[in-house]
Design a protein around this motif. Structure first.
Motif, PDB file in Angstrom:
ATOM      1  N   GLU A 194       0.885  -1.103   0.039  1.00  0.00           N
ATOM      2  CA  GLU A 194      -0.004   0.016   0.132  1.00  0.00           C
ATOM      3  C   GLU A 194       0.838   1.175   0.120  1.00  0.00           C
ATOM      4  N   ASN A 195       2.030   1.368   0.875  1.00  0.00           N
ATOM      5  CA  ASN A 195       2.747   2.510   0.887  1.00  0.00           C
ATOM      6  C   ASN A 195       3.672   2.644  -0.559  1.00  0.00           C
ATOM      7  N   ASN A 196       4.105   1.541  -1.137  1.00  0.00           N
ATOM      8  CA  ASN A 196       4.631   1.556  -2.312  1.00  0.00           C
ATOM      9  C   ASN A 196       3.822   2.197  -3.212  1.00  0.00           C
ATOM     10  N   LYS A 197       2.344   1.726  -3.379  1.00  0.00           N
ATOM     11  CA  LYS A 197       1.462   2.302  -4.416  1.00  0.00           C
ATOM     12  C   LYS A 197       1.347   3.698  -4.155  1.00  0.00           C
ATOM     13  N   LYS A 198       1.088   4.098  -2.830  1.00  0.00           N
ATOM     14  CA  LYS A 198       1.075   5.588  -2.549  1.00  0.00           C
ATOM     15  C   LYS A 198       2.291   6.441  -3.025  1.00  0.00           C
ATOM     16  N   ILE A 199       3.237   5.868  -2.840  1.00  0.00           N
ATOM     17  CA  ILE A 199       4.742   6.667  -3.290  1.00  0.00           C
ATOM     18  C   ILE A 199       4.607   6.614  -4.884  1.00  0.00           C
ATOM     19  N   GLU A 200       4.345   5.819  -5.403  1.00  0.00           N
ATOM     20  CA  GLU A 200       4.374   5.522  -7.059  1.00  0.00           C
ATOM     21  C   GLU A 200       3.310   6.649  -7.407  1.00  0.00           C
ATOM     22  N   GLU A 201       1.999   6.918  -6.732  1.00  0.00           N
ATOM     23  CA  GLU A 201       1.089   7.677  -7.048  1.00  0.00           C
ATOM     24  C   GLU A 201       1.740   9.439  -6.816  1.00  0.00           C
ATOM     25  N   GLN A 202       2.338   9.633  -5.730  1.00  0.00           N
ATOM     26  CA  GLN A 202       3.197  10.740  -5.609  1.00  0.00           C
ATOM     27  C   GLN A 202       4.241  11.017  -6.480  1.00  0.00           C
ATOM     28  N   LYS A 203       5.002  10.146  -6.697  1.00  0.00           N
ATOM     29  CA  LYS A 203       5.920  10.284  -7.921  1.00  0.00           C
ATOM     30  C   LYS A 203       5.327  10.785  -9.197  1.00  0.00           C
ATOM     31  N   SER A 204       4.292  10.232  -9.523  1.00  0.00           N
ATOM     32  CA  SER A 204       3.430  10.544 -10.803  1.00  0.00           C
ATOM     33  C   SER A 204       3.055  11.811 -10.735  1.00  0.00           C
ATOM     34  N   ARG A 205       2.415  12.205  -9.462  1.00  0.00           N
ATOM     35  CA  ARG A 205       2.126  13.635  -9.449  1.00  0.00           C
ATOM     36  C   ARG A 205       3.183  14.552  -9.526  1.00  0.00           C
ATOM     37  N   LEU A 206       4.124  14.094  -8.465  1.00  0.00           N
ATOM     38  CA  LEU A 206       5.288  15.262  -8.642  1.00  0.00           C
ATOM     39  C   LEU A 206       6.052  15.344  -9.925  1.00  0.00           C
ATOM     40  N   ARG A 207       6.025  14.283 -10.940  1.00  0.00           N
ATOM     41  CA  ARG A 207       6.382  14.399 -12.288  1.00  0.00           C
ATOM     42  C   ARG A 207       5.669  15.290 -13.181  1.00  0.00           C
ATOM     43  N   ILE A 208       4.096  15.042 -13.015  1.00  0.00           N
ATOM     44  CA  ILE A 208       3.371  16.068 -13.980  1.00  0.00           C
ATOM     45  C   ILE A 208       3.714  17.519 -13.343  1.00  0.00           C
ATOM     46  N   ILE A 209       3.726  17.645 -11.829  1.00  0.00           N
ATOM     47  CA  ILE A 209       3.887  19.132 -11.365  1.00  0.00           C
ATOM     48  C   ILE A 209       5.404  19.673 -11.916  1.00  0.00           C
ATOM     49  N   CYS A 210       6.220  18.900 -11.979  1.00  0.00           N
ATOM     50  CA  CYS A 210       7.660  19.277 -12.415  1.00  0.00           C
ATOM     51  C   CYS A 210       7.734  19.620 -13.787  1.00  0.00           C
ATOM     52  N   THR A 211       6.941  18.767 -14.649  1.00  0.00           N
ATOM     53  CA  THR A 211       6.782  19.198 -16.221  1.00  0.00           C
ATOM     54  C   THR A 211       6.026  20.584 -16.437  1.00  0.00           C
ATOM     55  N   GLN A 212       4.944  20.372 -15.636  1.00  0.00           N
ATOM     56  CA  GLN A 212       4.237  21.778 -15.768  1.00  0.00           C
ATOM     57  C   GLN A 212       5.324  23.109 -15.416  1.00  0.00           C
ATOM     58  N   ILE A 213       5.945  22.841 -14.302  1.00  0.00           N
ATOM     59  CA  ILE A 213       6.711  24.040 -13.878  1.00  0.00           C
ATOM     60  C   ILE A 213       7.890  24.232 -15.029  1.00  0.00           C
ATOM     61  N   ILE A 214       8.334  23.366 -15.466  1.00  0.00           N
ATOM     62  CA  ILE A 214       9.554  23.100 -16.692  1.00  0.00           C
ATOM     63  C   ILE A 214       8.726  23.918 -17.878  1.00  0.00           C
ATOM     64  N   VAL A 215       7.691  23.533 -18.146  1.00  0.00           N
ATOM     65  CA  VAL A 215       6.850  24.122 -19.336  1.00  0.00           C
ATOM     66  C   VAL A 215       6.779  25.513 -19.064  1.00  0.00           C
ATOM     67  N   ILE A 216       6.041  26.029 -18.065  1.00  0.00           N
ATOM     68  CA  ILE A 216       5.627  27.448 -17.770  1.00  0.00           C
ATOM     69  C   ILE A 216       6.929  28.200 -17.527  1.00  0.00           C
ATOM     70  N   SER A 217       8.144  27.724 -17.215  1.00  0.00           N
ATOM     71  CA  SER A 217       9.461  28.364 -17.035  1.00  0.00           C
ATOM     72  C   SER A 217       9.967  28.498 -18.348  1.00  0.00           C
ATOM     73  N   SER A 218       9.955  27.712 -19.003  1.00  0.00           N
ATOM     74  CA  SER A 218      10.277  27.812 -20.442  1.00  0.00           C
ATOM     75  C   SER A 218       9.722  28.786 -21.249  1.00  0.00           C
ATOM     76  N   ILE A 219       8.321  28.520 -21.114  1.00  0.00           N
ATOM     77  CA  ILE A 219       7.522  29.949 -21.602  1.00  0.00           C
ATOM     78  C   ILE A 219       7.764  31.289 -21.229  1.00  0.00           C
ATOM     79  N   LEU A 220       7.976  31.244 -19.901  1.00  0.00           N
ATOM     80  CA  LEU A 220       8.355  32.651 -19.455  1.00  0.00           C
ATOM     81  C   LEU A 220       9.965  33.293 -20.026  1.00  0.00           C
ATOM     82  N   PHE A 221      10.566  32.188 -19.981  1.00  0.00           N
ATOM     83  CA  PHE A 221      12.023  32.469 -20.382  1.00  0.00           C
ATOM     84  C   PHE A 221      12.203  32.982 -21.688  1.00  0.00           C
ATOM     85  N   ILE A 222      11.479  32.456 -22.593  1.00  0.00           N
ATOM     86  CA  ILE A 222      11.156  32.565 -23.974  1.00  0.00           C
ATOM     87  C   ILE A 222      10.721  34.033 -24.090  1.00  0.00           C
TER      88      ILE A 222
END
Length: 119
Positions: free
Chosen positions: A63-91
């Motif tokens: 159960e904990n591993n499943k929760k960790i994987e879900e959190q990792k997935s959310r973190l990846r999505i958030i990081c991707t969004q931050i990178i995209v937004i930062s790139s757009i702002l930089f450009i």
């Protein structure tokens, strides 16, 4: 006379009582038999309890591993969004900078032309 029902706690108690009774009667042969059965049953009960605890721990770990994987997935999505937004702002800032630099260059050229004309 009773049949073995598989209840380790009950069997352990019965074997312990028998071994204690035979010990009190100083019937060493029966004491050794029932004391051995008591020790084996106690060991089997402890092993069963440990196996049950291990299963519970395994379930919790899954159960904990499943929760960790879900959190990792959310973190990846958030990081991707931050990178995209930062790139757009930089450009955007880079384009604004280049535009202002060109504008400043044109203004500087016009100012130099005006200075040439007035001097």
């Amino acid at each position: 006379m009773s049949k073995k029902i598989g209840d380790l706690v009950l069997s352990e108690g019965i074997y312990k009582s028998f071994s204690d009774n035979y010990l009190a009667l100083q019937d060493w042969n029966n004491y050794e038999v029932y004391n051995k059965l008591y020790i084996e049953t106690k060991f089997a009960r402890e092993q069963s309890e440990l196996a049950s605890l291990n299963k519970s721990i395994d379930v919790l770990n899954q159960e904990n591993n499943k929760k960790i994987e879900e959190q990792k997935s959310r973190l990846r999505i958030i990081c991707t969004q931050i990178i995209v937004i930062s790139s757009i702002l930089f450009i955007w800032f880079l384009l604004k900078f280049i535009k202002h630099k060109k504008c400043n260059k044109l203004l500087l050229e016009k100012l130099n032309q005006i200075n040439k004309i007035t001097t």
